[in-house]
Design a protein around this motif. Structure first.
Motif, PDB file in Angstrom:
ATOM      1  N   ASN A   1       0.844  -1.183   0.000  1.00 39.95           N
ATOM      2  CA  ASN A   1       0.000   0.000   0.000  1.00 39.95           C
ATOM      3  C   ASN A   1       0.880   1.233   0.000  1.00 39.95           C
ATOM      4  O   ASN A   1       2.049   1.177   0.384  1.00 39.95           O
ATOM      5  N   ALA A   2       0.318   2.337  -0.424  1.00 32.80           N
ATOM      6  CA  ALA A   2       1.083   3.582  -0.520  1.00 32.80           C
ATOM      7  C   ALA A   2       0.918   4.467   0.701  1.00 32.80           C
ATOM      8  O   ALA A   2       1.889   5.019   1.220  1.00 32.80           O
ATOM      9  N   TYR A   3      -0.326   4.578   1.197  1.00 33.93           N
ATOM     10  CA  TYR A   3      -0.592   5.557   2.249  1.00 33.93           C
ATOM     11  C   TYR A   3      -1.451   4.997   3.384  1.00 33.93           C
ATOM     12  O   TYR A   3      -2.241   5.709   3.988  1.00 33.93           O
ATOM     13  N   GLY A   4      -1.282   3.730   3.674  1.00 35.54           N
ATOM     14  CA  GLY A   4      -2.027   3.123   4.774  1.00 35.54           C
ATOM     15  C   GLY A   4      -2.980   2.048   4.288  1.00 35.54           C
ATOM     16  O   GLY A   4      -3.460   2.080   3.146  1.00 35.54           O
ATOM     17  N   LEU A   5      -3.214   1.073   5.158  1.00 35.48           N
ATOM     18  CA  LEU A   5      -4.021  -0.096   4.791  1.00 35.48           C
ATOM     19  C   LEU A   5      -4.976  -0.465   5.911  1.00 35.48           C
ATOM     20  O   LEU A   5      -4.608  -0.489   7.088  1.00 35.48           O
ATOM     21  N   THR A   6      -6.229  -0.764   5.538  1.00 38.07           N
ATOM     22  CA  THR A   6      -7.196  -1.388   6.443  1.00 38.07           C
ATOM     23  C   THR A   6      -7.628  -2.708   5.819  1.00 38.07           C
ATOM     24  O   THR A   6      -8.133  -2.732   4.690  1.00 38.07           O
ATOM     25  N   VAL A   7      -7.404  -3.800   6.528  1.00 31.57           N
ATOM     26  CA  VAL A   7      -7.862  -5.115   6.081  1.00 31.57           C
ATOM     27  C   VAL A   7      -9.181  -5.402   6.774  1.00 31.57           C
ATOM     28  O   VAL A   7      -9.276  -5.327   8.014  1.00 31.57           O
ATOM     29  N   ARG A   8     -10.192  -5.713   6.013  1.00 29.95           N
ATOM     30  CA  ARG A   8     -11.511  -6.070   6.555  1.00 29.95           C
ATOM     31  C   ARG A   8     -11.816  -7.526   6.204  1.00 29.95           C
ATOM     32  O   ARG A   8     -11.775  -7.901   5.032  1.00 29.95           O
ATOM     33  N   TYR A   9     -12.126  -8.312   7.204  1.00 25.13           N
ATOM     34  CA  TYR A   9     -12.495  -9.710   6.974  1.00 25.13           C
ATOM     35  C   TYR A   9     -13.942  -9.774   6.504  1.00 25.13           C
ATOM     36  O   TYR A   9     -14.854  -9.280   7.184  1.00 25.13           O
TER      37      TYR A   9
ATOM     38  N   GLY B   1      -5.778  -7.084  14.501  1.00 27.48           N
ATOM     39  CA  GLY B   1      -5.988  -5.731  13.999  1.00 27.48           C
ATOM     40  C   GLY B   1      -6.788  -5.664  12.724  1.00 27.48           C
ATOM     41  O   GLY B   1      -6.824  -4.617  12.060  1.00 27.48           O
ATOM     42  N   ILE B   2      -7.429  -6.756  12.363  1.00 28.24           N
ATOM     43  CA  ILE B   2      -8.251  -6.799  11.151  1.00 28.24           C
ATOM     44  C   ILE B   2      -9.673  -6.340  11.480  1.00 28.24           C
ATOM     45  O   ILE B   2     -10.246  -6.746  12.490  1.00 28.24           O
ATOM     46  N   HIS B   3     -10.244  -5.502  10.606  1.00 27.15           N
ATOM     47  CA  HIS B   3     -11.593  -4.991  10.776  1.00 27.15           C
ATOM     48  C   HIS B   3     -12.592  -5.930  10.082  1.00 27.15           C
ATOM     49  O   HIS B   3     -12.205  -6.988   9.578  1.00 27.15           O
ATOM     50  N   ILE B   4     -13.852  -5.517  10.031  1.00 31.46           N
ATOM     51  CA  ILE B   4     -14.915  -6.400   9.537  1.00 31.46           C
ATOM     52  C   ILE B   4     -15.653  -5.783   8.355  1.00 31.46           C
ATOM     53  O   ILE B   4     -15.994  -4.595   8.360  1.00 31.46           O
ATOM     54  N   ASP B   5     -15.901  -6.609   7.361  1.00 30.26           N
ATOM     55  CA  ASP B   5     -16.810  -6.297   6.255  1.00 30.26           C
ATOM     56  C   ASP B   5     -18.070  -7.117   6.481  1.00 30.26           C
ATOM     57  O   ASP B   5     -18.023  -8.351   6.474  1.00 30.26           O
ATOM     58  N   ALA B   6     -19.197  -6.442   6.692  1.00 31.58           N
ATOM     59  CA  ALA B   6     -20.479  -7.124   6.916  1.00 31.58           C
ATOM     60  C   ALA B   6     -21.361  -6.980   5.687  1.00 31.58           C
ATOM     61  O   ALA B   6     -21.306  -5.968   4.985  1.00 31.58           O
TER      62      ALA B   6
ATOM     63  N   GLU C   1      -8.281  -0.011   1.350  1.00 33.02           N
ATOM     64  CA  GLU C   1      -8.985  -1.039   2.122  1.00 33.02           C
ATOM     65  C   GLU C   1      -9.168  -2.265   1.239  1.00 33.02           C
ATOM     66  O   GLU C   1      -9.453  -2.147   0.051  1.00 33.02           O
ATOM     67  N   ILE C   2      -8.979  -3.450   1.818  1.00 30.80           N
ATOM     68  CA  ILE C   2      -9.257  -4.707   1.112  1.00 30.80           C
ATOM     69  C   ILE C   2     -10.144  -5.572   1.992  1.00 30.80           C
ATOM     70  O   ILE C   2     -10.171  -5.414   3.211  1.00 30.80           O
ATOM     71  N   GLU C   3     -10.876  -6.495   1.367  1.00 32.51           N
ATOM     72  CA  GLU C   3     -11.865  -7.301   2.093  1.00 32.51           C
ATOM     73  C   GLU C   3     -11.710  -8.789   1.773  1.00 32.51           C
ATOM     74  O   GLU C   3     -12.588  -9.403   1.161  1.00 32.51           O
ATOM     75  N   PRO C   4     -10.623  -9.411   2.179  1.00 29.55           N
ATOM     76  CA  PRO C   4     -10.465 -10.847   1.919  1.00 29.55           C
ATOM     77  C   PRO C   4     -11.403 -11.686   2.786  1.00 29.55           C
ATOM     78  O   PRO C   4     -11.645 -11.364   3.949  1.00 29.55           O
TER      79      PRO C   4
END
Length: 482
Positions: free
Chosen positions: A85-93, A111-116, A314-317
């Motif tokens: 990533n270039a300027y920060g990353l949020t991973v959402r499960y 530290g992984i966030h959530i995709d609902a 942000e990515i949502e694996p």
């Protein structure tokens, strides 16, 4: 007779002491009658030895059950958190993949966030202790309580023009922050090679109902709604499909940046998930470093071209995080044989589409390993035979071994000869299996779930459902009506 290369059915070698098993042929018709062959055979699945499988069965009080490997979950989490990533990353499960609270808490600790995907998933995640501000909601059905969820701190992505209107009408004039999910006009996923036609795992393009079609961004329709209600678009969201082609994903990522340029208030771009995972040999997992590198460069280029605007990625694996960290453990409860040139040997499990629907729905291929019912590695036999594996439902579509991508066609698998009482492990069942089953069909209760820790301990994380719970909400008709 149609057959596939033997390599396509070999297991993927995973971490944590996992062992690859012998490649198996896949054919639509019997090739050896009921004759047995001598062959090298597996002694374990991805992460389950006969002994560990037996321990899991004992802890869960029988089969079927889902087993998850904590070490594998944590390893995949670390890989996603290292996404370029270039300027920060949020991973959402993407919690729809496997919504068990123990899995969510495992990723939360990383530290992984959530995709609902529904308001119900949001409430479920909150009940597990996930902070509302760590949850993003992208849904086909905007819940009636969306405003309450937003007030709690949940990040709402409007996935249609009407959703954006409803959100705006409620928060009119308050400068409410909202995300916008855009359908970029192309998609990719599963067995489909087309980027625009319908596919069960393709969620982008003109044949998909997911998101606001990109032309409504380009022509100013979205912007007009945003202006009318005084909304602040803080996030653009796109997602093109499950198991998507990395090259197409990269192209869509770059295209999605143009949608961010339409709103100078956007702070982050969510590119969804859909990273390929190899469940069997012959399939290729997405290399996240190779996939993400060009995307990070595109973010840097965007910043240079837009007065230094640095967007967070942000990515949502979902599948990538859990698929190969889970397995369905079942018991072979019967053998049935049909004779003649078109005959088959069938192994009947005490599980099926009530637990893993992917083979019946998509023609998905999962690694299968037969382990001795004794739970002892020394009892693993050497004889193999070609079999069709089916589930326990009174349903002809309850097929666990279809031909690849062909849910309507029987596929034979070469497995260790199994007797009633032996264990059959279906690996690659961590994602879209327990959470996407036809549970309760034929009144089969929900299976138990267990977690294997790093020391080999087994922990029950969902008890087997009592039969009575299936119908406890039914209300009888008055006798006078009957």
């Amino acid at each position: 007779m149609r057959s596939f290369p033997a390599a396509i059915l070999a297991a993927v070698l995973l971490t944590g002491g996992a062992r690859a098993w012998t490649p198996a042929s896949f054919s639509s018709r019997r090739t050896t009658s009921s004759a047995l062959r001598m062959s090298a055979v597996p002694t374990s699945s991805n992460f389950l030895t006969p002994e560990l499988a037996s321990s899991a069965i004992s802890a869960a009080g029988g089969t079927p059950l889902f087993a998850y490997d904590l070490a594998s979950l944590q390893k995949s989490a670390d890989e996603c958190l290292a996404f370029p990533n270039a300027y920060g990353l949020t991973v959402r499960y993407a919690m729809k993949a496997c919504p068990n609270g123990a899995v969510l808490r495992t990723f939360h600790a990383k530290g992984i966030h959530i995709d609902a995907s529904s308001g119900h998933e949001v409430r479920r995640a909150i009940s597990y202790g996930i902070p509302p501000e760590n949850i993003s909601l992208s849904t086909q059905e905007l819940p009636a309580d969306f405003a309450e969820l937003a007030d709690l701190g949940v990040k709402i992505n409007a996935c249609s023009l009407s959703q954006l209107e409803r959100f705006g009408a409620h928060f009119a004039g308050k400068g409410a922050r909202v995300g916008v999910r855009v359908n970029p006009g192309v998609g990719s996923g599963g067995f489909s090679k087309s980027t625009t036609s319908f596919s069960k795992t393709n969620v982008g393009g003109p044949s998909s109902s997911f998101g606001i079609f990109y032309t409504f961004v380009d022509d100013g329709t979205v912007g007009a709604i945003v202006k009318k209600y005084g909304l602040v678009v803080e996030r653009v969201h796109t997602h093109i499909g499950s198991g998507s082609d990395p090259e197409i994903w990269q192209q869509v990522a770059k295209r999605s940046l143009s949608f961010c340029a339409a709103f100078d208030t956007v702070e982050s771009l969510n590119l969804g998930g859909g990273y390929k995972v190899a469940r069997v040999s012959g399939e290729k997992s997405t290399n996240l470093q190779e996939c993400g590198g060009p995307v990070a460069d595109a973010f840097r280029s965007f910043a240079k071209e837009n007065n230094g605007r640095e967007l967070r990625l942000e990515i949502e694996p979902g599948t990538y995080l859990v698929a190969n960290a889970g397995a369905l453990v079942s018991t072979v409860q019967d053998r049935v044989e049909t004779t003649g040139e078109d005959g088959h040997v069938f192994l009947k499990l005490d599980a099926g589409m009530t637990d893993v629907l992917r083979p019946s729905l998509y023609g998905a291929v999962h690694p299968l390993t037969v382990l001795p019912g004794s739970g002892k590695s020394e009892d693993v036999g050497e004889n193999t035979e070609d079999v069709v594996v089916v589930g326990h439902c009174c349903e002809s579509g309850d097929l666990m071994t279809p031909m690849p991508g062909e849910p309507e066609e029987l596929g034979e698998r070469t497995l260790r000869k199994a007797s009633a009482g032996d264990i059959l492990v279906m690996d690659g069942s961590g994602a879209y299996c327990s959470g996407m089953s036809t549970k309760h069909y034929n009144s089969f209760p929900e299976a138990a779930e267990v977690m294997l820790d790093k020391e080999g301990g087994v922990h029950v994380i969902r008890s087997r459902q009592p039969l009575e719970q299936i119908y406890q909400n039914e209300v009888p008709l008055p006798e006078s009506v009957l």
